[in-house]
Design a protein around this motif. Sequence first.
Motif, PDB file in Angstrom:
ATOM      1  N   VAL A  75       0.872  -1.172   0.000  1.00 52.78           N
ATOM      2  CA  VAL A  75       0.000   0.000   0.000  1.00 52.78           C
ATOM      3  C   VAL A  75       0.912   1.225   0.000  1.00 52.78           C
ATOM      4  O   VAL A  75       1.833   1.322   0.808  1.00 52.78           O
ATOM      5  N   VAL A  76       0.648   2.129  -0.927  1.00 52.17           N
ATOM      6  CA  VAL A  76       1.438   3.360  -1.008  1.00 52.17           C
ATOM      7  C   VAL A  76       0.577   4.519  -0.521  1.00 52.17           C
ATOM      8  O   VAL A  76      -0.568   4.679  -0.942  1.00 52.17           O
ATOM      9  N   ILE A  77       1.161   5.302   0.399  1.00 51.68           N
ATOM     10  CA  ILE A  77       0.470   6.442   1.006  1.00 51.68           C
ATOM     11  C   ILE A  77       1.323   7.695   0.743  1.00 51.68           C
ATOM     12  O   ILE A  77       2.159   8.072   1.553  1.00 51.68           O
ATOM     13  N   PRO A  78       1.104   8.338  -0.418  1.00 50.89           N
ATOM     14  CA  PRO A  78       1.941   9.478  -0.799  1.00 50.89           C
ATOM     15  C   PRO A  78       1.415  10.828  -0.328  1.00 50.89           C
ATOM     16  O   PRO A  78       1.651  11.857  -0.965  1.00 50.89           O
ATOM     17  N   SER A  79       0.700  10.854   0.798  1.00 51.40           N
ATOM     18  CA  SER A  79       0.054  12.080   1.272  1.00 51.40           C
ATOM     19  C   SER A  79       1.040  13.226   1.467  1.00 51.40           C
ATOM     20  O   SER A  79       2.149  13.029   1.949  1.00 51.40           O
ATOM     21  N   ARG A  80       0.579  14.415   1.138  1.00 54.21           N
ATOM     22  CA  ARG A  80       1.379  15.621   1.354  1.00 54.21           C
ATOM     23  C   ARG A  80       1.283  16.073   2.820  1.00 54.21           C
ATOM     24  O   ARG A  80       2.179  16.686   3.335  1.00 54.21           O
ATOM     25  N   TRP A  81       0.166  15.787   3.475  1.00 50.70           N
ATOM     26  CA  TRP A  81      -0.012  15.967   4.914  1.00 50.70           C
ATOM     27  C   TRP A  81      -1.048  14.944   5.359  1.00 50.70           C
ATOM     28  O   TRP A  81      -1.918  14.553   4.604  1.00 50.70           O
ATOM     29  N   CYS A  88      -2.894   3.861   6.762  1.00 48.58           N
ATOM     30  CA  CYS A  88      -1.691   3.206   7.283  1.00 48.58           C
ATOM     31  C   CYS A  88      -2.082   2.147   8.317  1.00 48.58           C
ATOM     32  O   CYS A  88      -1.583   1.011   8.279  1.00 48.58           O
ATOM     33  N   GLN A  89      -2.966   2.500   9.242  1.00 47.36           N
ATOM     34  CA  GLN A  89      -3.419   1.536  10.254  1.00 47.36           C
ATOM     35  C   GLN A  89      -4.061   0.320   9.611  1.00 47.36           C
ATOM     36  O   GLN A  89      -3.787  -0.813   9.971  1.00 47.36           O
ATOM     37  N   GLU A  90      -4.939   0.563   8.638  1.00 51.88           N
ATOM     38  CA  GLU A  90      -5.632  -0.536   7.973  1.00 51.88           C
ATOM     39  C   GLU A  90      -4.654  -1.444   7.235  1.00 51.88           C
ATOM     40  O   GLU A  90      -4.775  -2.676   7.286  1.00 51.88           O
ATOM     41  N   ALA A  91      -3.678  -0.856   6.575  1.00 50.24           N
ATOM     42  CA  ALA A  91      -2.692  -1.643   5.838  1.00 50.24           C
ATOM     43  C   ALA A  91      -1.811  -2.465   6.776  1.00 50.24           C
ATOM     44  O   ALA A  91      -1.475  -3.619   6.487  1.00 50.24           O
ATOM     45  N   LEU A  92      -1.442  -1.890   7.912  1.00 54.39           N
ATOM     46  CA  LEU A  92      -0.647  -2.628   8.894  1.00 54.39           C
ATOM     47  C   LEU A  92      -1.418  -3.826   9.443  1.00 54.39           C
ATOM     48  O   LEU A  92      -0.880  -4.930   9.542  1.00 54.39           O
ATOM     49  N   VAL A  93      -2.680  -3.607   9.790  1.00 54.72           N
ATOM     50  CA  VAL A  93      -3.502  -4.696  10.314  1.00 54.72           C
ATOM     51  C   VAL A  93      -3.661  -5.796   9.264  1.00 54.72           C
ATOM     52  O   VAL A  93      -3.653  -6.984   9.591  1.00 54.72           O
ATOM     53  N   ALA A  94      -3.750  -5.407   8.001  1.00 54.69           N
ATOM     54  CA  ALA A  94      -3.880  -6.384   6.912  1.00 54.69           C
ATOM     55  C   ALA A  94      -2.551  -7.075   6.599  1.00 54.69           C
ATOM     56  O   ALA A  94      -2.512  -7.996   5.794  1.00 54.69           O
ATOM     57  N   GLY A  95      -1.455  -6.587   7.205  1.00 48.33           N
ATOM     58  CA  GLY A  95      -0.151  -7.212   6.990  1.00 48.33           C
ATOM     59  C   GLY A  95       0.533  -6.770   5.716  1.00 48.33           C
ATOM     60  O   GLY A  95       1.447  -7.441   5.229  1.00 48.33           O
ATOM     61  N   LYS A  96       0.117  -5.651   5.160  1.00 44.40           N
ATOM     62  CA  LYS A  96       0.678  -5.192   3.891  1.00 44.40           C
ATOM     63  C   LYS A  96       1.916  -4.339   4.099  1.00 44.40           C
ATOM     64  O   LYS A  96       2.025  -3.580   5.059  1.00 44.40           O
ATOM     65  N   ARG A 164       1.124  -7.067  12.819  1.00 52.10           N
ATOM     66  CA  ARG A 164      -0.309  -6.997  12.544  1.00 52.10           C
ATOM     67  C   ARG A 164      -1.104  -6.928  13.848  1.00 52.10           C
ATOM     68  O   ARG A 164      -2.047  -6.143  13.975  1.00 52.10           O
ATOM     69  N   THR A 165      -0.724  -7.748  14.811  1.00 52.94           N
ATOM     70  CA  THR A 165      -1.421  -7.776  16.097  1.00 52.94           C
ATOM     71  C   THR A 165      -1.239  -6.458  16.848  1.00 52.94           C
ATOM     72  O   THR A 165      -2.199  -5.901  17.393  1.00 52.94           O
ATOM     73  N   THR A 166      -0.014  -5.949  16.866  1.00 53.18           N
ATOM     74  CA  THR A 166       0.253  -4.664  17.526  1.00 53.18           C
ATOM     75  C   THR A 166      -0.567  -3.555  16.886  1.00 53.18           C
ATOM     76  O   THR A 166      -1.176  -2.735  17.578  1.00 53.18           O
ATOM     77  N   ALA A 167      -0.606  -3.525  15.564  1.00 54.52           N
ATOM     78  CA  ALA A 167      -1.377  -2.501  14.864  1.00 54.52           C
ATOM     79  C   ALA A 167      -2.868  -2.641  15.148  1.00 54.52           C
ATOM     80  O   ALA A 167      -3.559  -1.642  15.356  1.00 54.52           O
ATOM     81  N   ALA A 168      -3.371  -3.864  15.183  1.00 51.74           N
ATOM     82  CA  ALA A 168      -4.792  -4.079  15.470  1.00 51.74           C
ATOM     83  C   ALA A 168      -5.139  -3.619  16.885  1.00 51.74           C
ATOM     84  O   ALA A 168      -6.160  -2.960  17.090  1.00 51.74           O
ATOM     85  N   ASN A 169      -4.292  -3.945  17.838  1.00 52.91           N
ATOM     86  CA  ASN A 169      -4.532  -3.513  19.221  1.00 52.91           C
ATOM     87  C   ASN A 169      -4.460  -1.995  19.335  1.00 52.91           C
ATOM     88  O   ASN A 169      -5.229  -1.380  20.068  1.00 52.91           O
ATOM     89  N   ARG A 170      -3.531  -1.420  18.627  1.00 53.45           N
ATOM     90  CA  ARG A 170      -3.371   0.034  18.647  1.00 53.45           C
ATOM     91  C   ARG A 170      -4.584   0.712  18.027  1.00 53.45           C
ATOM     92  O   ARG A 170      -5.064   1.734  18.507  1.00 53.45           O
TER      93      ARG A 170
END
Length: 184
Positions: A75-81, A88-96, A164-170
């Motif tokens: 997953v690419v997140i090229p946000s300017r702000w 980012c949270q969703e992608a981490l939980v998905a393991g991407k 993935r687990t850490t991100a889901a808990n967070r």
Amino acid sequence: KPLMIGAYGRLHQQKGFDLLLQAIAQFSPDQVQCKLAGAGAQASYLGQLAQSSVHVELIGELQLIEPLLAHSDVVVIPSRWEPFGLVCQEALVAGKEIIANNIDGLTEQMLTMKSMLPNNKKALLQLINANSVAELVTAITRLLQYKQVTQLARPSLQLPMAIRTTAANRYDAVLAQWSHQLTS
């Protein structure tokens, strides 16, 4: 098999999808494919940018993001702000694997998770300088090289379960904090 890039969010200048499309245009379709999901003010402009790239597909707004995440290697997140960075949270939980600009809330999320990776897997979570097509090209190239080196041992890119687990808990903790804040 090409590297499958997923990107999604509001199609607005803030999200930097124009930078991503410019970077992808520098790769061949057999190296990189991209699906961009979302709706917004820049839909027409991004559609024009994507017309010249057969390896970019604009798929409109999605009600469920899981199919796009399941289809994506990165997953690419090229946000300017980006004050927080729900994508980012969703992608981490998905393991991407993630390529994100080193800005605002993305920096903190990515550094926390990257610290959990062994050195030989740090390429899976990349922070890059904001607003740089060249940095995006370099980060995508790193992932292509990593994928090539590990393809025999690991057929697909995937973050370890601990991240993935850490991100889901967070994620749950952040939602609880926001809920408390909004009801106080």
